[in-house]
Design an enzyme around this catalytic site. Structure first.
Site, PDB file in Angstrom:
ATOM      1  N   GLY A  78      17.401  45.456  50.090  1.00  0.00           N
ATOM      2  CA  GLY A  78      16.220  45.424  50.765  1.00  0.00           C
ATOM      3  C   GLY A  78      16.236  46.106  52.137  1.00  0.00           C
TER       4      GLY A  78
ATOM      5  N   SER B 220      14.113  41.744  39.542  1.00  0.00           N
ATOM      6  CA  SER B 220      13.592  40.806  40.696  1.00  0.00           C
ATOM      7  C   SER B 220      13.947  41.594  42.034  1.00  0.00           C
ATOM      8  CB  SER B 220      14.263  39.480  41.046  1.00  0.00           C
ATOM      9  OG  SER B 220      15.695  39.464  41.089  1.00  0.00           O
TER      10      SER B 220
ATOM     11  N   LEU C 149      13.145  44.891  42.565  1.00  0.00           N
ATOM     12  CA  LEU C 149      12.211  46.106  42.682  1.00  0.00           C
ATOM     13  C   LEU C 149      11.225  45.911  43.455  1.00  0.00           C
ATOM     14  CD1 LEU C 149      12.522  47.337  38.992  1.00  0.00           C
ATOM     15  CD2 LEU C 149      13.987  47.796  40.918  1.00  0.00           C
ATOM     16  N   GLN C 150      10.839  44.534  43.670  1.00  0.00           N
ATOM     17  CA  GLN C 150       9.551  44.222  44.645  1.00  0.00           C
ATOM     18  C   GLN C 150      10.096  44.839  46.213  1.00  0.00           C
ATOM     19  OE1 GLN C 150      10.724  41.101  46.940  1.00  0.00           O
ATOM     20  NE2 GLN C 150       8.782  40.720  47.715  1.00  0.00           N
TER      21      GLN C 150
ATOM     22  N   ASP D  60      22.962  40.401  53.334  1.00  0.00           N
ATOM     23  CA  ASP D  60      21.999  39.538  53.250  1.00  0.00           C
ATOM     24  C   ASP D  60      22.888  37.979  53.406  1.00  0.00           C
ATOM     25  OD1 ASP D  60      23.280  39.425  51.091  1.00  0.00           O
ATOM     26  OD2 ASP D  60      21.552  39.221  49.712  1.00  0.00           O
ATOM     27  N   ASN D  61      24.113  38.116  53.911  1.00  0.00           N
ATOM     28  CA  ASN D  61      24.593  36.838  54.126  1.00  0.00           C
ATOM     29  C   ASN D  61      25.823  36.632  55.312  1.00  0.00           C
ATOM     30  OD1 ASN D  61      27.907  37.632  53.195  1.00  0.00           O
ATOM     31  ND2 ASN D  61      26.355  38.940  51.936  1.00  0.00           N
TER      32      ASN D  61
ATOM     33  N   CYS E 270      16.979  33.995  50.546  1.00  0.00           N
ATOM     34  CA  CYS E 270      15.497  34.712  50.434  1.00  0.00           C
ATOM     35  C   CYS E 270      15.485  34.409  48.834  1.00  0.00           C
ATOM     36  CB  CYS E 270      15.764  36.399  50.412  1.00  0.00           C
ATOM     37  SG  CYS E 270      15.884  36.757  52.170  1.00  0.00           S
TER      38      CYS E 270
ATOM     39  N   CYS F 286      11.582  23.545  64.929  1.00  0.00           N
ATOM     40  CA  CYS F 286      12.202  24.816  65.076  1.00  0.00           C
ATOM     41  C   CYS F 286      11.002  25.460  65.443  1.00  0.00           C
ATOM     42  CB  CYS F 286      12.942  25.243  64.058  1.00  0.00           C
ATOM     43  SG  CYS F 286      11.732  25.219  62.448  1.00  0.00           S
TER      44      CYS F 286
END
Length: 395
Positions: A42, A70, A72-73, A131-132, A189, A353
Site C-alpha cells: 500500500g 484484496s 488491489l483496493q 506493515d508490521n 489492517c 485512547c
C-alpha cells in the site's frame, strides 16, 4: 550514467526543471540518487511510482509476497492480471513501463536481521513501506547504524502518520516509540480495515520527503510527526525531539547490532500501526458491556463514583490534550502489561485512547488477565472533546 540529461529526459522532467528550487541541478541530483523501498504494498506502491516518475536514477524494492485480489483496493502498482504472481514482477513491469530511464533492482526476500545491513547498505535514502512492527524496528535500527535517513509511514482505517527518521541530528523511530506494544493489543489492517486512498496519501508524502532530501530542497519531516485524519481531512504536525536516552541513536546506545526483531516485538504480525483508526462517537445508550460513552463517564464524575481512568495513548498525544484533571493516568499501550499489577480489580477501570480502537484492544487484554471491570470509553478523548468539553484541543 553521465551527468547530462538526454533530450527525452529534458522533456520528461520539464515540469521539474522549470521549478527554480529544482532546476537542472536538482534533476541531475535525482538522476544520480538511489532509493530503497521496503515493501511493494500500500505505501510502497505510490512511493515507487512517484519516485520512478520523478527520475530517481536507481530504485530498489524489497518484498517476498504475491499479489492477492484484496491488495488491489490500495496497492496501485499491481493490477488484476498480476493476481497470484510475485509483487516484484508486477512492480518491475509497471515501473519500467513508466520510466525506462530508471534502474530497477529487486530483492525477493523477507528483510531480517541477517540480510538487512547488506540490503540497505549503499542507498542514499530508504522508504519504509512495511506493515508490521518487526520490520519497522529493523529498518530503523539498520538505517541508524548505516547513517541512512528513511521516510516512515503508517496507516490504519482513516488515519496515517509520516516522518523522516535517522537524519543527521534528528530522532529515530525509537525516540518516538521506544518499545512495541504486545502483538495481541495491536489491530492490523485486515481486521480493522484501511481506506484505500489513504496509503496513496501517505506513500506520496514519503516519496515527497525522499525527493526533497535527494534534491537538497525544502524542509523535510525530520524532527516532526505528521498526523493525517482522512475522515475529517485534517493534518497536524508535532515536534519530535531526539531522545538522549535512545537505545539506538542516543549518545550511549545499548543496541549496537541488529537483534531478533520477531522476538523483540512478540512474534510475527501482519498488521502494524499503533495509531488509532476512526471510530465515530456512538450515541448514549448504544454501548455494549465492554463500553461506556462519554456521557456516562461525566455522570460518574458528577456523582462522585470511584473509578480508575487509564489513557493508553502515547506521550506526545498526552501532551496535546488529556483528562488529567479528572484523574486520568497515562499508560501507553506498549507498557500496559507492566502496569497490570498496579490496577485495582475491585474498582471500575475505564480505558481511553484517541478514538476507540486502542482502548478496545486494551480492554480485551485486561479482561483476559482477570480485570473484568475494565471498559472502553467509546469514541475516546475525541468524543469527550466533541460532546463534553468543546474547548479541548483536538488532533
Amino acid at each position: 550514467m553521465n551527468g547530462e540529461l538526454s533530450r527525452d529526459e529534458l522533456v520528461r522532467y520539464g515540469r521539474h526543471v522549470s521549478i527554480p528550487e529544482v532546476g537542472l541541478e536538482g534533476q541531475r541530483r535525482l538522476r544520480a540518487s538511489s532509493v530503497l523501498i521496503v515493501g511493494a504494498g500500500g505505501l510502497g506502491s505510490p512511493a515507487a511510482l512517484y519516485l520512478a516518475a520523478a527520475g530517481v536514477g536507481r530504485l530498489g524494492l524489497v518484498d517476498h509476497d504475491r499479489v492477492e485480489l484484496s491488495n488491489l483496493q490500495r496497492q496501485v502498482l499491481h493490477d488484476t492480471g498480476a493476481v497470484g504472481t510475485p509483487k516484484l514482477d508486477s512492480a518491475r513491469a509497471r515501473l519500467e513501463g513508466l520510466n525506462p530511464h530508471v534502474e530497477i533492482e529487486t530483492f525477493e526476500t523477507r528483510l531480517d536481521s541477517g540480510n538487512a545491513l547488506e540490503i540497505l547498505d549503499e542507498w542514499d535514502f530508504v522508504v519504509d513501506g512495511s506493515d508490521n512492527f518487526p520490520t519497522r524496528y529493523l529498518v530503523n535500527d539498520a538505517c541508524v547504524m548505516l547513517g541512512t535517513p528513511f521516510a516512515y509511514g503508517a496507516i490504519l482505517r482513516f488515519e496515517g502518520q509520516a516522518s523522516v527518521f535517522a537524519a543527521p541530528g534528528g530522532p529515530c523511530y525509537r525516540c518516538l516509540f521506544r518499545d512495541p506494544p504486545p502483538p495481541d493489543l495491536v489491530p492490523n489492517c485486515a481486521e480493522a480495515g484501511v481506506l484505500g486512498v489513504l496509503p496513496g496519501i501517505v506513500g506520496s508524502i514519503q516519496a515527497n520527503e525522499a525527493i526533497k532530501w535527494l534534491a537538497g530542497i525544502g524542509d523535510t519531516l525530520a524532527g516532526r510527526l505528521l498526523l493525517i485524519d482522512a475522515l475529517r481531512m485534517e493534518f497536524r504536525s508535532l515536534a519530535i525531539p531526539p531522545d538522549p536516552e535512545c537505545v539506538v541513536c542516543g549518545p550511549e546506545p545499548s543496541v549496537t547490532e541488529l537483534i531478533d526483531y520477531e522476538r523483540f516485538c512478540g512474534g510475527p504480525q501482519e498488521g502494524g500501526a499503533t495509531e488509532d483508526g476512526d471510530r465515530s462517537a456512538q450515541t448514549e445508550g448504544a454501548m455494549d458491556e465492554l463500553d461506556i460513552d462519554v456521557h456516562e463517564l461525566k455522570r460518574r464524575i458528577d456523582a462522585g463514583e470511584p473509578f480508575q481512568l487509564i489513557d493508553v495513548r502515547e506521550d506526545y498525544e498526552w501532551a496535546i490534550c488529556n483528562l488529567e484533571d479528572i484523574g486520568a493516568r497515562l499508560v501507553p499501550l506498549a507498557t500496559l502489561p507492566e502496569a497490570v499489577d498496579g490496577l485495582d480489580p475491585s474498582t471500575p477501570l475505564i480505558i481511553h485512547c484517541r478514538s476507540g480502537p486502542r482502548g478496545d484492544r486494551a480492554v480485551a487484554y485486561l479482561r483476559a488477565v482477570g480485570l473484568e471491570r475494565a471498559v472502553n470509553l467509546a469514541g475516546g478523548i475525541l468524543a469527550w472533546a466533541e460532546e463534553i468539553d468543546p474547548d479541548m484541543p483536538q488532533y
